[in-house]
Each structure stands twice: as structure tokens, then as C-alpha cells.
Design an enzyme around this catalytic site. Structure first.
Site, PDB file in Angstrom:
ATOM      1  N   GLY A   1       0.767  -1.095  -0.132  1.00  0.00           N
ATOM      2  CA  GLY A   1       0.056   0.023  -0.087  1.00  0.00           C
ATOM      3  C   GLY A   1       0.773   1.130  -0.270  1.00  0.00           C
TER       4      GLY A   1
ATOM      5  CG  ASN B   1      -1.120   3.479  -4.063  1.00  0.00           C
ATOM      6  OD1 ASN B   1      -1.175   2.120  -3.145  1.00  0.00           O
ATOM      7  ND2 ASN B   1      -2.257   4.001  -4.221  1.00  0.00           N
TER       8      ASN B   1
ATOM      9  N   GLY C   1      -0.502   7.765   1.188  1.00  0.00           N
ATOM     10  CA  GLY C   1      -0.582   7.837   2.529  1.00  0.00           C
ATOM     11  C   GLY C   1       0.999   7.666   3.565  1.00  0.00           C
TER      12      GLY C   1
ATOM     13  N   GLY D   1       2.369   4.750   3.864  1.00  0.00           N
ATOM     14  CA  GLY D   1       3.168   3.843   2.970  1.00  0.00           C
ATOM     15  C   GLY D   1       4.105   4.510   2.145  1.00  0.00           C
TER      16      GLY D   1
ATOM     17  CB  SER E   1      -4.712   1.540  14.237  1.00  0.00           C
ATOM     18  OG  SER E   1      -5.791   2.776  14.649  1.00  0.00           O
TER      19      SER E   1
ATOM     20  CE1 TYR F   1      -8.539   0.306   9.958  1.00  0.00           C
ATOM     21  CE2 TYR F   1      -8.960   1.315  11.707  1.00  0.00           C
ATOM     22  CZ  TYR F   1      -8.389   1.116  10.875  1.00  0.00           C
ATOM     23  OH  TYR F   1      -6.892   1.774  10.716  1.00  0.00           O
TER      24      TYR F   1
HETATM   25  N1  LIG Z   1      -4.473   7.444   8.549  1.00  0.00           N
HETATM   26  C1  LIG Z   1      -4.344   7.412   9.857  1.00  0.00           C
HETATM   27  O1  LIG Z   1      -4.642   7.970  10.814  1.00  0.00           O
HETATM   28  C2  LIG Z   1      -4.232   5.764  10.463  1.00  0.00           C
HETATM   29  C3  LIG Z   1      -4.374   5.529  11.802  1.00  0.00           C
HETATM   30  C4  LIG Z   1      -4.126   4.372  12.422  1.00  0.00           C
HETATM   31  C5  LIG Z   1      -3.552   3.384  11.379  1.00  0.00           C
HETATM   32  N2  LIG Z   1      -3.547   3.472  10.129  1.00  0.00           N
HETATM   33  C6  LIG Z   1      -3.248   2.297   9.094  1.00  0.00           C
HETATM   34  O2  LIG Z   1      -2.200   2.922   8.470  1.00  0.00           O
HETATM   35  C7  LIG Z   1      -1.785   2.164   7.298  1.00  0.00           C
HETATM   36  C8  LIG Z   1      -1.922   2.818   6.183  1.00  0.00           C
HETATM   37  O3  LIG Z   1      -3.019   3.562   5.842  1.00  0.00           O
HETATM   38  P1  LIG Z   1      -3.184   4.984   5.244  1.00  0.00           P
HETATM   39  O4  LIG Z   1      -3.529   5.955   6.496  1.00  0.00           O
HETATM   40  O5  LIG Z   1      -1.785   5.451   4.735  1.00  0.00           O
HETATM   41  O6  LIG Z   1      -4.187   5.107   4.387  1.00  0.00           O
HETATM   42  P2  LIG Z   1      -4.246   5.510   2.889  1.00  0.00           P
HETATM   43  O7  LIG Z   1      -3.751   6.389   2.245  1.00  0.00           O
HETATM   44  O8  LIG Z   1      -5.643   5.069   2.310  1.00  0.00           O
HETATM   45  O9  LIG Z   1      -3.363   4.021   2.248  1.00  0.00           O
HETATM   46  C9  LIG Z   1      -3.867   2.704   2.251  1.00  0.00           C
HETATM   47  C10 LIG Z   1      -3.134   1.872   1.247  1.00  0.00           C
HETATM   48  O10 LIG Z   1      -3.440   0.560   1.410  1.00  0.00           O
HETATM   49  C11 LIG Z   1      -3.812   0.188   0.024  1.00  0.00           C
HETATM   50  N3  LIG Z   1      -4.638  -1.058  -0.065  1.00  0.00           N
HETATM   51  C12 LIG Z   1      -5.983  -1.047   0.411  1.00  0.00           C
HETATM   52  N4  LIG Z   1      -6.597  -2.276   0.145  1.00  0.00           N
HETATM   53  C13 LIG Z   1      -5.531  -2.973  -0.400  1.00  0.00           C
HETATM   54  C14 LIG Z   1      -5.678  -4.425  -1.010  1.00  0.00           C
HETATM   55  N5  LIG Z   1      -6.690  -5.195  -1.120  1.00  0.00           N
HETATM   56  N6  LIG Z   1      -4.388  -4.644  -1.658  1.00  0.00           N
HETATM   57  C15 LIG Z   1      -3.286  -4.084  -1.518  1.00  0.00           C
HETATM   58  N7  LIG Z   1      -3.183  -2.613  -0.934  1.00  0.00           N
HETATM   59  C16 LIG Z   1      -4.423  -2.133  -0.594  1.00  0.00           C
HETATM   60  C17 LIG Z   1      -4.280   1.229  -0.590  1.00  0.00           C
HETATM   61  O11 LIG Z   1      -4.383   1.074  -2.084  1.00  0.00           O
HETATM   62  P3  LIG Z   1      -5.379   1.875  -2.975  1.00  0.00           P
HETATM   63  O12 LIG Z   1      -4.733   3.384  -3.100  1.00  0.00           O
HETATM   64  O13 LIG Z   1      -5.327   1.256  -4.282  1.00  0.00           O
HETATM   65  O14 LIG Z   1      -6.754   1.890  -2.206  1.00  0.00           O
HETATM   66  C18 LIG Z   1      -3.342   2.388  -0.278  1.00  0.00           C
HETATM   67  O15 LIG Z   1      -1.993   2.239  -1.077  1.00  0.00           O
HETATM   68  C19 LIG Z   1      -3.124   1.149   7.251  1.00  0.00           C
HETATM   69  O16 LIG Z   1      -3.037  -0.001   7.815  1.00  0.00           O
HETATM   70  C20 LIG Z   1      -4.121   1.827   8.322  1.00  0.00           C
HETATM   71  O17 LIG Z   1      -4.989   1.204   8.923  1.00  0.00           O
HETATM   72  C21 LIG Z   1      -3.683   4.731   9.682  1.00  0.00           C
END
Ligand SMILES: NC(=O)c1ccc[n+]([C@@H]2O[C@H](COP(=O)([O-])OP(=O)(O)OC[C@H]3O[C@@H](n4cnc5c(N)ncnc54)[C@H](OP(=O)(O)O)[C@@H]3O)[C@@H](O)[C@H]2O)c1
Length: 313
Positions: free
Chosen positions: A21, A23, A25, A27, A152, A181
């Protein structure tokens, strides 16, 4: 002891990382940083075009390199293909896999299912990653590599227990999207802790660290709102987000600290301020919902049952 700073992270030239993931946020920002330090990052993404766009952006600032590979965590066949092809390429190039960052995730949305028929959030956030760790284990073992699992603060609301069933994991009777979740993020933490315990017991050279990014402005919340038919809230949220959210760059710091060799296996890294919403990446006590070895053992057993294959160790 003074706070950990990103500048403490070493040069990464010659080291290879897989970030799921990446691409978007957290990651994406972790990948950008590692490439900036000379590392090679495999952008493991489900949308290759989005991955290529991210790669071009990352390479503008970086001295290292990046490649895009397709990985859909919601399809176990895609996980297997990704791991097989990557392992073959690493062997052909004589490269080691220094770290796997289990970062990708989905939050909320309607009740949807993975290709194999598992509830989508658990299928993606936990089961897909557990299958990926398993498939890449030989490469991780060979490198004495590190697994980082992104959990999280939502994990604190997880309700997995020693009496959880297979259905609780893959076919919840009542679908409360936020509770599911929370369970997935609890599962991430339990899995990392259990893997660490097994690594130690087996004398394996692999290390395992869990992290949480606080509350960071990424695509996670906008996607959830759109999937719930509340896309009209995205723009107002975008305008006020600096009040509540830290940046995605700040959200990537716990992942980067988790990758730092000075962070021991078994650690849990994340911000502490405002109940964990923001702040510098610190070494934390594991949330109580993620700390019980009996619950972790139950999750391990259920995961093996659902995946139909033993997990590593
Ligand atoms: N942001 C926060 O405040 C927060 C807080 C606590 C934990 N987290 C955790 O941080 C991690 C990163 O999330 P983020 O906040 O950076 O969100 P994000 O910007 O939505 O990034 C999520 C990534 O996961 C990918 N993804 C979703 N479903 C997938 C699948 N079936 N196969 C492969 N990749 C997939 C998405 O791909 P697409 O772009 O193609 O959808 C995107 O690249 C997650 O595990 C999330 O639970 C985030």
C-alpha cells in the site's frame, strides 16, 4: 533519553524493502524516505498505474530506487503470485529482502468480501498480510530481515478473545464496520507480538516490530466517507484536517523508527500525545488488547485455519 529523530535512521543503500500500500499515505511517505536514503523499495500495490505515479514522484527526490509490483491483499492468489515472483527476482539478482512493511489497509465501508469470500477489512488488513509474511518467510529468514506491522490506536477497541471463532474473523454475524476495523488492527498487533515470541523461541534471525501512525491525514478517512455515501464531507474535512490530523509524513515516522535497527524485536512504536493521536514516534507499552499471549495464540490458530496453511514457525 532524547526523542528519536528521523536523521538517526542509517543510510539504506544496498537494502531492499517491500511496503504494501505504498502508493498512498503513510506507506508512500515511508517509501519516499527510504529511497531518499539510498534504499530500494518495492511498491506493493493493487493499482499498478497508481504505483507508477508514486514511483515517479518518489524518484524525483531520492537517490535510491523503486519498483512497482502488483499485490492485492484481498486475493490470496495475488499474494502467492507476488511473493513467488519477487522471491525469484531477488534470488536472480542476488539481493536480500531486508524488511517487509505490512502497511496497506482499509477502514470501514460496507460489508464486502475478498476473492476467497472473507470479510474485506479482516481479509485485507490481517489475513492477506499473514499470508504474505508466510510466503516471504524464506527470503526474510535468509536476510535476517525485519517485519513491521502497522496497527492503530483503534486496536484498543478490538474485541478478539480466546473464544473468538472463525466466523468472528471472516463472517461476522453483525457487521459493525468500525468494530470490525478495530478487530483487524487488534489482529495486527496480536500477530506481530505472537510472531516475535515465536521468532525468539525458534532462535530465528528475523525481527518483528509493530507500529501505529497516530491519526494522520491520508486517503484512509476520505475513502471511508466516500464508501459510506458521505463523500460530501471530504472537502470540509480537507479544509479543517490540520486541526485534528498530523501529516502523512509524521504518520510515517513510527514505521521508520520500527525499521531502525536500534528498535528491538517485539517493540511497539507510535505517538503518545493526545491519547496516541499525534507526536513523535516513541517506544510504547503494547495496548492491553494486543498483549495477551492466549488471545494471540487463538488468533494464530484461527488464521492458520482460514488460510489453510501453517504460518511461519
Ligand atoms: N491514517 C491514519 O490516521 C491511520 C491511523 C491508524 C492506522 N492507520 C493504518 O495505516 C496504514 C496505512 O493507511 P493510510 O492511512 O496511509 O491510508 P491510505 O492512504 O488509504 O493507504 C492505504 C493503502 O492501502 C492500500 N490497500 C487497500 N486495500 C488493499 C488491497 N486489497 N491490496 C493492496 N493494497 C491495498 C491502498 O491502495 P489503494 O490506493 O489502491 O486503495 C493504499 O495504498 C493502514 O494499515 C491503516 O489502517 C492509519
Amino acid at each position: 533519553m532524547s526523542a528519536w529523530q528521523a536523521r538517526q535512521l542509517a543510510e539504506q543503500t544496498g537494502r531492499t524493502f517491500v511496503i504494501t500500500g505504498s502508493n498512498s499515505g503513510v506507506g508512500l511517505e515511508a517509501a519516499r524516505d527510504l529511497v531518499g536514503r539510498g534504499g530500494h523499495v518495492v511498491l506493493a500495490v493493487r493499482d499498478v498505474a497508481a504505483g507508477e505515479k508514486a514511483r515517479a514522484e518518489i524518484l524525483r527526490a531520492g537517490r535510491g530506487s523503486a519498483e512497482v509490483r502488483r499485490l492485492d491483499l484481498a486475493d490470496l492468489d495475488s499474494v502467492a503470485t507476488f511473493a513467488k515472483e519477487l522471491s525469484e527476482q531477488l534470488a536472480a539478482d542476488g539481493r536480500l529482502l531486508n524488511a517487509l512493511v505490512c502497511n496497506a489497509g482499509v477502514m470501514g465501508g460496507p460489508l464486502l468480501f475478498t476473492t476467497q469470500g472473507f470479510e474485506r477489512q479482516m481479509g485485507t488488513n490481517h489475513l492477506g498480510h499473514a499470508a504474505l509474511v508466510t510466503a516471504l518467510w524464506p527470503a526474510l529468514h535468509e536476510a535476517g530481515g525485519r517485519v513491521v506491522v502497522v496497527s492503530s490506536i483503534a486496536a484498543r477497541g478490538g474485541r478478539l478473545s480466546t473464544v473468538s471463532t472463525r466466523d468472528d474473523l471472516v463472517a461476522p454475524a453483525v457487521y459493525d464496520t468500525q468494530k470490525v476495523y478495530a478487530n483487524t488492527k487488534q489482529a495486527n498487533l496480536l500477530f506481530a507480538q505472537e510472531l516475535h515470541r515465536r521468532v525468539v523461541a525458534a532462535g530465528s534471525p528475523v525481527s518483528v516490530v509493530a507500529a501505529h501512525p497516530g491519526v494522520s491525514w491520508t486517503n484512509l478517512f476520505p475513502r471511508q466517507l466516500r464508501e459510506q455515501g458521505k463523500g460530501y464531507l471530504v472537502m470540509p474535512l480537507r479544509l479543517v484536517h490540520p486541526l485534528a490530523f498530523q501529516s502523512a509524513t509524521a504518520g510515517a515516522l513510527p514505521t521508520l523508527r520500527a525499521l531502525d535497527s536500534s528498535t528491538p524485536s517485539g517493540a511497539f512504536v507510535g505517538p503518545k500525545l493526545l491519547n496516541g493521536w499525534r507526536g513523535r514516534p516513541e517506544l510504547l507499552g503494547v495496548f492491553s488488547t494486543g498483549a495477551d499471549p492466549a488471545v494471540a495464540a487463538r488468533l494464530w490458530e484461527l488464521t492458520e485455519d482460514v488460510l489453510g496453511t501453517p504460518l511461519p514457525l
